[in-house]
Design an enzyme around this catalytic site. Structure first.
Site, mmCIF file in Angstrom:
data_model
loop_
_atom_site.group_PDB
_atom_site.id
_atom_site.type_symbol
_atom_site.label_atom_id
_atom_site.label_comp_id
_atom_site.label_asym_id
_atom_site.label_seq_id
_atom_site.Cartn_x
_atom_site.Cartn_y
_atom_site.Cartn_z
ATOM 1 N N ARG A 52 0.816 -1.222 0.000
ATOM 2 C CA ARG A 52 0.000 0.000 0.000
ATOM 3 C C ARG A 52 0.850 1.273 0.000
ATOM 4 O O ARG A 52 0.347 2.348 -0.343
ATOM 5 C CB ARG A 52 -1.012 -0.031 1.147
ATOM 6 C CG ARG A 52 -2.139 -1.038 0.865
ATOM 7 C CD ARG A 52 -3.170 -1.039 1.962
ATOM 8 N NE ARG A 52 -2.611 -1.403 3.242
ATOM 9 C CZ ARG A 52 -2.415 -2.661 3.671
ATOM 10 N NH1 ARG A 52 -2.749 -3.664 2.905
ATOM 11 N NH2 ARG A 52 -1.877 -2.902 4.842
ATOM 12 N N GLU A 81 6.202 -10.889 14.487
ATOM 13 C CA GLU A 81 5.726 -11.486 15.736
ATOM 14 C C GLU A 81 6.039 -12.988 15.730
ATOM 15 O O GLU A 81 6.544 -13.537 16.694
ATOM 16 C CB GLU A 81 4.223 -11.238 15.876
ATOM 17 C CG GLU A 81 3.734 -11.402 17.289
ATOM 18 C CD GLU A 81 2.232 -11.171 17.388
ATOM 19 O OE1 GLU A 81 1.687 -11.485 18.441
ATOM 20 O OE2 GLU A 81 1.630 -10.691 16.409
HETATM 21 P P1 AMP Z 1 4.499 -2.623 11.329
HETATM 22 O O1 AMP Z 1 5.769 -3.196 10.779
HETATM 23 O O2 AMP Z 1 3.980 -3.375 12.514
HETATM 24 O O3 AMP Z 1 4.600 -1.136 11.588
HETATM 25 O O4 AMP Z 1 3.386 -2.854 10.233
HETATM 26 C C1 AMP Z 1 3.306 -2.026 9.175
HETATM 27 C C2 AMP Z 1 2.736 -2.679 7.947
HETATM 28 O O5 AMP Z 1 1.612 -3.509 8.210
HETATM 29 C C3 AMP Z 1 2.266 -1.580 7.047
HETATM 30 O O6 AMP Z 1 2.756 -1.848 5.754
HETATM 31 C C4 AMP Z 1 0.760 -1.615 7.106
HETATM 32 O O7 AMP Z 1 0.238 -1.484 5.824
HETATM 33 C C5 AMP Z 1 0.394 -2.951 7.710
HETATM 34 N N1 AMP Z 1 -0.529 -2.869 8.868
HETATM 35 C C6 AMP Z 1 -0.218 -3.154 10.157
HETATM 36 N N2 AMP Z 1 -1.279 -3.032 10.959
HETATM 37 C C7 AMP Z 1 -2.305 -2.652 10.175
HETATM 38 C C8 AMP Z 1 -3.690 -2.340 10.423
HETATM 39 N N3 AMP Z 1 -4.238 -2.429 11.658
HETATM 40 N N4 AMP Z 1 -4.447 -1.942 9.373
HETATM 41 C C9 AMP Z 1 -3.914 -1.860 8.138
HETATM 42 N N5 AMP Z 1 -2.632 -2.154 7.844
HETATM 43 C C10 AMP Z 1 -1.825 -2.526 8.837
#
Ligand code: AMP
Length: 171
Positions: free
Chosen positions: A59, A96
């Site tokens: 995205r 995770e």
């Molecule tokens: P992180 O590495 O945990 O910061 O996760 C980021 C990635 O996961 C991003 O590319 C987001 O598009 C996706 N992502 C994580 N949590 C969500 C959520 N609750 N809703 C939509 N996309 C999410």
């Protein structure tokens, strides 16, 4: 900004139980919402040096090119492994459960370039931290990290405290 929040659909238990997914497709299809979202993301960086705008698959690919266009900069895709055809640099990071990798073309970023990293959602910050590391491994300078949505309760910002970080909507 709160009217932009109304355009984002919140889908419970996607992609797995317990996750509240922020679905931006409902914002993207709205002409005024799309315009405001991209302007709010990009205007923060107007007047700053940005040589490349990196988008994180998938995205991040929607917003980063529009931000790059607005800033008269170039767009660089960071992709899941084995998608890019030429010589790549790779970063592997912890999830995770298990691990994941991302790649970028080695010649997409040069030493000393100012690089802005864009994604739709900042959650734990693990993905953005890995991409920042990837950019720095090529000699790029992380000029900023920009997100449409920041999930503040996950404290991703703390993991990324050495970088300038801008988010449009906070939850
Ligand atoms: P992180 O590495 O945990 O910061 O996760 C980021 C990635 O996961 C991003 O590319 C987001 O598009 C996706 N992502 C994580 N949590 C969500 C959520 N609750 N809703 C939509 N996309 C999410």
């Amino acid at each position: 900004m709160n009217d932009l929040k109304k355009l984002i659909r919140e889908v419970p238990d996607f992609p797995k139980p317990g996750i509240l997914f922020y679905d931006i497709t409902t914002l993207l299809k709205d002409p005024v919402g799309l315009h405001r979202a991209v302007d709010s993301l990009a205007n923060h960086y107007v007047g700053r040096a940005v040589d490349r705008v990196v988008g994180i698959e998938a995205r991040g690919f929607i917003f980063a090119p529009m931000v790059a266009y607005r800033l008269n900069s170039g767009f660089v895709p960071v992709r899941k492994p084995k998608k890019l055809p030429y010589e790549c640099a790779r970063v592997t990071y912890q999830l995770e459960y298990g691990q994941d990798s991302l790649e970028v073309h080695r010649d997409a970023i040069s030493k000393g370039q100012d690089v802005l990293i864009i994604d739709d959602v900042l959650a734990t910050g693990g993905t953005a931290a890995a991409v920042a590391q990837l950019v720095e491994s090529l000699g790029g300078r992380v000029a900023g990290l920009g997100f449409l949505i920041e999930l503040e309760f996950l404290k991703g910002r703390e993991k990324l405290s050495r970088y300038e970080l801008h988010s449009v909507l906070k939850y």
